[in-house]
Design a protein around this motif. Structure first.
Motif, PDB file in Angstrom:
ATOM      1  N   ALA A  71       0.805  -1.074  -0.052  1.00  0.00           N
ATOM      2  CA  ALA A  71       0.020   0.050  -0.095  1.00  0.00           C
ATOM      3  C   ALA A  71       0.853   1.201  -0.233  1.00  0.00           C
ATOM      4  O   ALA A  71       2.065   1.223   0.633  1.00  0.00           O
ATOM      5  CB  ALA A  71      -0.893   0.046   1.225  1.00  0.00           C
ATOM      6  N   ILE A  72       0.179   2.391  -0.460  1.00  0.00           N
ATOM      7  CA  ILE A  72       0.838   3.682  -0.252  1.00  0.00           C
ATOM      8  C   ILE A  72      -0.005   4.390   0.561  1.00  0.00           C
ATOM      9  O   ILE A  72      -1.285   4.419   0.533  1.00  0.00           O
ATOM     10  CB  ILE A  72       0.910   4.458  -1.836  1.00  0.00           C
ATOM     11  CG1 ILE A  72       1.752   3.530  -2.822  1.00  0.00           C
ATOM     12  CG2 ILE A  72       1.223   5.834  -1.547  1.00  0.00           C
ATOM     13  CD1 ILE A  72       1.048   2.641  -3.624  1.00  0.00           C
ATOM     14  N   MET A  73       0.564   4.945   1.686  1.00  0.00           N
ATOM     15  CA  MET A  73      -0.105   5.559   2.861  1.00  0.00           C
ATOM     16  C   MET A  73       0.309   7.097   3.151  1.00  0.00           C
ATOM     17  O   MET A  73       1.593   7.481   2.815  1.00  0.00           O
ATOM     18  CB  MET A  73      -0.059   4.619   3.829  1.00  0.00           C
ATOM     19  CG  MET A  73      -0.397   3.297   3.826  1.00  0.00           C
ATOM     20  SD  MET A  73       0.084   2.184   4.837  1.00  0.00           S
ATOM     21  CE  MET A  73       1.592   1.860   4.210  1.00  0.00           C
ATOM     22  N   LEU A  74      -0.677   7.625   3.879  1.00  0.00           N
ATOM     23  CA  LEU A  74      -0.101   8.946   4.447  1.00  0.00           C
ATOM     24  C   LEU A  74       0.007   8.905   5.880  1.00  0.00           C
ATOM     25  O   LEU A  74      -0.903   8.570   6.679  1.00  0.00           O
ATOM     26  CB  LEU A  74      -0.910  10.328   4.150  1.00  0.00           C
ATOM     27  CG  LEU A  74      -1.091  10.481   2.396  1.00  0.00           C
ATOM     28  CD1 LEU A  74      -2.099  11.300   2.024  1.00  0.00           C
ATOM     29  CD2 LEU A  74       0.262  10.934   2.002  1.00  0.00           C
ATOM     30  N   GLY A  75       0.914   9.051   6.448  1.00  0.00           N
ATOM     31  CA  GLY A  75       1.128   9.023   7.950  1.00  0.00           C
ATOM     32  C   GLY A  75       0.972  10.390   8.758  1.00  0.00           C
ATOM     33  O   GLY A  75       0.862  11.457   8.183  1.00  0.00           O
ATOM     34  N   ILE A  76       1.137  10.606  10.096  1.00  0.00           N
ATOM     35  CA  ILE A  76       0.824  11.627  10.667  1.00  0.00           C
ATOM     36  C   ILE A  76       2.153  12.189  11.338  1.00  0.00           C
ATOM     37  O   ILE A  76       3.024  11.210  11.832  1.00  0.00           O
ATOM     38  CB  ILE A  76      -0.380  11.560  11.844  1.00  0.00           C
ATOM     39  CG1 ILE A  76      -0.058  10.288  12.887  1.00  0.00           C
ATOM     40  CG2 ILE A  76      -1.541  10.927  10.972  1.00  0.00           C
ATOM     41  CD1 ILE A  76      -0.708  10.271  13.980  1.00  0.00           C
ATOM     42  N   ARG A  77       2.100  13.264  11.970  1.00  0.00           N
ATOM     43  CA  ARG A  77       3.001  13.915  13.097  1.00  0.00           C
ATOM     44  C   ARG A  77       2.213  14.618  14.076  1.00  0.00           C
ATOM     45  O   ARG A  77       1.158  15.497  13.410  1.00  0.00           O
ATOM     46  CB  ARG A  77       4.174  14.513  12.335  1.00  0.00           C
ATOM     47  CG  ARG A  77       5.103  13.913  11.482  1.00  0.00           C
ATOM     48  CD  ARG A  77       6.304  14.996  11.197  1.00  0.00           C
ATOM     49  NE  ARG A  77       7.330  14.231  10.303  1.00  0.00           N
ATOM     50  CZ  ARG A  77       7.263  14.201   9.020  1.00  0.00           C
ATOM     51  NH1 ARG A  77       6.609  14.881   8.260  1.00  0.00           N
ATOM     52  NH2 ARG A  77       8.115  13.523   8.281  1.00  0.00           N
ATOM     53  N   PRO A  78       2.485  14.725  15.152  1.00  0.00           N
ATOM     54  CA  PRO A  78       3.371  13.804  15.798  1.00  0.00           C
ATOM     55  C   PRO A  78       2.987  12.315  15.813  1.00  0.00           C
ATOM     56  O   PRO A  78       1.896  12.082  15.749  1.00  0.00           O
ATOM     57  CB  PRO A  78       3.431  14.111  17.261  1.00  0.00           C
ATOM     58  CG  PRO A  78       2.895  15.640  17.505  1.00  0.00           C
ATOM     59  CD  PRO A  78       2.047  15.603  16.076  1.00  0.00           C
ATOM     60  N   PRO A  79       3.856  11.485  15.841  1.00  0.00           N
ATOM     61  CA  PRO A  79       3.394   9.843  15.548  1.00  0.00           C
ATOM     62  C   PRO A  79       2.739   9.202  16.669  1.00  0.00           C
ATOM     63  O   PRO A  79       1.797   8.409  16.162  1.00  0.00           O
ATOM     64  CB  PRO A  79       4.945   9.129  15.060  1.00  0.00           C
ATOM     65  CG  PRO A  79       5.840   9.937  15.663  1.00  0.00           C
ATOM     66  CD  PRO A  79       5.345  11.478  15.831  1.00  0.00           C
ATOM     67  N   LYS A  80       2.691   9.768  17.746  1.00  0.00           N
ATOM     68  CA  LYS A  80       2.187   8.925  18.860  1.00  0.00           C
ATOM     69  C   LYS A  80       1.086   9.610  19.369  1.00  0.00           C
ATOM     70  O   LYS A  80       0.302   9.460  20.514  1.00  0.00           O
ATOM     71  CB  LYS A  80       3.109   8.940  20.002  1.00  0.00           C
ATOM     72  CG  LYS A  80       4.568   8.027  19.653  1.00  0.00           C
ATOM     73  CD  LYS A  80       4.173   6.499  19.420  1.00  0.00           C
ATOM     74  CE  LYS A  80       5.368   5.707  19.240  1.00  0.00           C
ATOM     75  NZ  LYS A  80       4.825   4.162  18.942  1.00  0.00           N
ATOM     76  N   SER A  81       0.655  10.964  18.764  1.00  0.00           N
ATOM     77  CA  SER A  81      -0.407  11.825  19.235  1.00  0.00           C
ATOM     78  C   SER A  81      -1.661  11.093  19.344  1.00  0.00           C
ATOM     79  O   SER A  81      -2.380  11.564  20.068  1.00  0.00           O
ATOM     80  CB  SER A  81      -0.503  13.037  18.542  1.00  0.00           C
ATOM     81  OG  SER A  81      -0.470  12.826  17.349  1.00  0.00           O
ATOM     82  N   LEU A  82      -2.065  10.056  18.516  1.00  0.00           N
ATOM     83  CA  LEU A  82      -3.302   9.617  18.521  1.00  0.00           C
ATOM     84  C   LEU A  82      -3.375   8.189  19.671  1.00  0.00           C
ATOM     85  O   LEU A  82      -4.180   7.571  19.853  1.00  0.00           O
ATOM     86  CB  LEU A  82      -3.854   9.157  17.224  1.00  0.00           C
ATOM     87  CG  LEU A  82      -4.137  10.201  16.433  1.00  0.00           C
ATOM     88  CD1 LEU A  82      -4.523   9.924  14.872  1.00  0.00           C
ATOM     89  CD2 LEU A  82      -5.151  11.309  16.789  1.00  0.00           C
ATOM     90  N   ASP A  83      -2.457   7.968  20.033  1.00  0.00           N
ATOM     91  CA  ASP A  83      -2.346   6.613  21.012  1.00  0.00           C
ATOM     92  C   ASP A  83      -3.152   6.677  21.997  1.00  0.00           C
ATOM     93  O   ASP A  83      -3.756   5.530  22.302  1.00  0.00           O
ATOM     94  CB  ASP A  83      -0.746   6.268  21.369  1.00  0.00           C
ATOM     95  CG  ASP A  83       0.124   6.051  20.650  1.00  0.00           C
ATOM     96  OD1 ASP A  83      -0.248   5.664  19.184  1.00  0.00           O
ATOM     97  OD2 ASP A  83       1.200   5.662  20.898  1.00  0.00           O
ATOM     98  N   PRO A  84      -3.547   7.744  22.592  1.00  0.00           N
ATOM     99  CA  PRO A  84      -4.481   7.514  23.770  1.00  0.00           C
ATOM    100  C   PRO A  84      -5.701   7.305  23.200  1.00  0.00           C
ATOM    101  O   PRO A  84      -6.702   6.534  23.970  1.00  0.00           O
ATOM    102  CB  PRO A  84      -4.493   9.157  24.358  1.00  0.00           C
ATOM    103  CG  PRO A  84      -3.286   9.676  23.999  1.00  0.00           C
ATOM    104  CD  PRO A  84      -2.955   9.006  22.548  1.00  0.00           C
ATOM    105  N   VAL A  85      -5.995   7.465  21.844  1.00  0.00           N
ATOM    106  CA  VAL A  85      -7.671   7.098  21.285  1.00  0.00           C
ATOM    107  C   VAL A  85      -7.550   5.757  21.131  1.00  0.00           C
ATOM    108  O   VAL A  85      -8.394   4.833  21.900  1.00  0.00           O
ATOM    109  CB  VAL A  85      -7.658   7.824  20.171  1.00  0.00           C
ATOM    110  CG1 VAL A  85      -9.272   7.418  19.426  1.00  0.00           C
ATOM    111  CG2 VAL A  85      -7.818   9.538  20.368  1.00  0.00           C
TER     112      VAL A  85
END
Length: 207
Positions: A110-124
């Motif tokens: 796959a071709i994907m788009l990641g996020i920054r900061p990379p861990k910011s959605l971990d609490p969700v």
């Protein structure tokens, strides 16, 4: 790009237990009502559109897989309800989150788009996992210990060299904000060369 495989491979193999008509319960973050995100995806897809072996993902099926829970036919409705209530209880104290979307990430499938900061959605994700672990008897939590948040723009449907994809996306797109204010529970099905779903529930961050 954080990863540049030498070859692409077919994404559409049938995962364990998955078969036509059988649905998985999955928590997604959906980029609805966010035209900047849609435009970014279309921009990337425009770079990829002339390449063979790729399935571009329609806007209505864009998603950020947050947690696969398990097969719908193995999870009673009562457990689903308890899980949703548990997620809502855990997310009520978490304010909506804004992240930056646009880091190109190439996987062999796959071709994907990641996020920054990379861990910011971990609490969700942790809120979802904690609730599912405490309410759902048959789940797949142990199968997904790690999470790299991303929105896929295309899936590979064949085996072949990755260099054309790498070359097509050699110029980095300008990142855009992604607003995360809710999570959706969906019943997802593998249909042909696509993932499609029926929405089961939605939980907002911050109540």
């Amino acid at each position: 790009m954080t990863s540049t495989p030498e070859r692409m491979s077919n994404h559409w193999w049938w995962r364990s237990g998955v078969r036509p008509g059988r649905r998985l319960l999955v928590w997604h973050i959906l980029p609805e009502g966010q035209p900047d995100v849609h435009d970014l995806v279309r921009h990337c897809q425009g770079k990829l559109g002339g390449l063979n072996g790729l399935d571009l993902i329609p806007v209505e099926w864009l998603h950020m897989t947050t947690q696969i829970v398990g097969f719908e036919d193995e999870i009673p409705d009562a457990e689903v309800g308890e899980m949703v209530a548990g997620v809502a209880e855990r997310l009520v104290g978490l304010a909506p989150i804004e992240v930056e979307l646009g880091r190109v990430w190439l996987h062999s499938e796959a071709i994907m788009l990641g996020i920054r900061p990379p861990k910011s959605l971990d609490p969700v994700r942790e809120a979802i996992r904690e609730s599912a672990a405490g309410t759902v008897c048959i789940h797949q939590l142990a199968d997904e210990p790690d999470w790299t948040p991303h929105i896929s723009v295309a899936y590979s449907n064949t085996d072949g060299p990755a260099s054309p994809v790498v070359d097509a996306l050699s110029h980095r797109p300008k990142p855009v904000p992604l607003q995360v204010g809710e999570v959706h529970l969906v019943a997802q099905e593998h249909i042909g060369r696509s993932y499609q779903w029926e929405r089961r529930d939605v939980v907002g961050l911050g109540g």
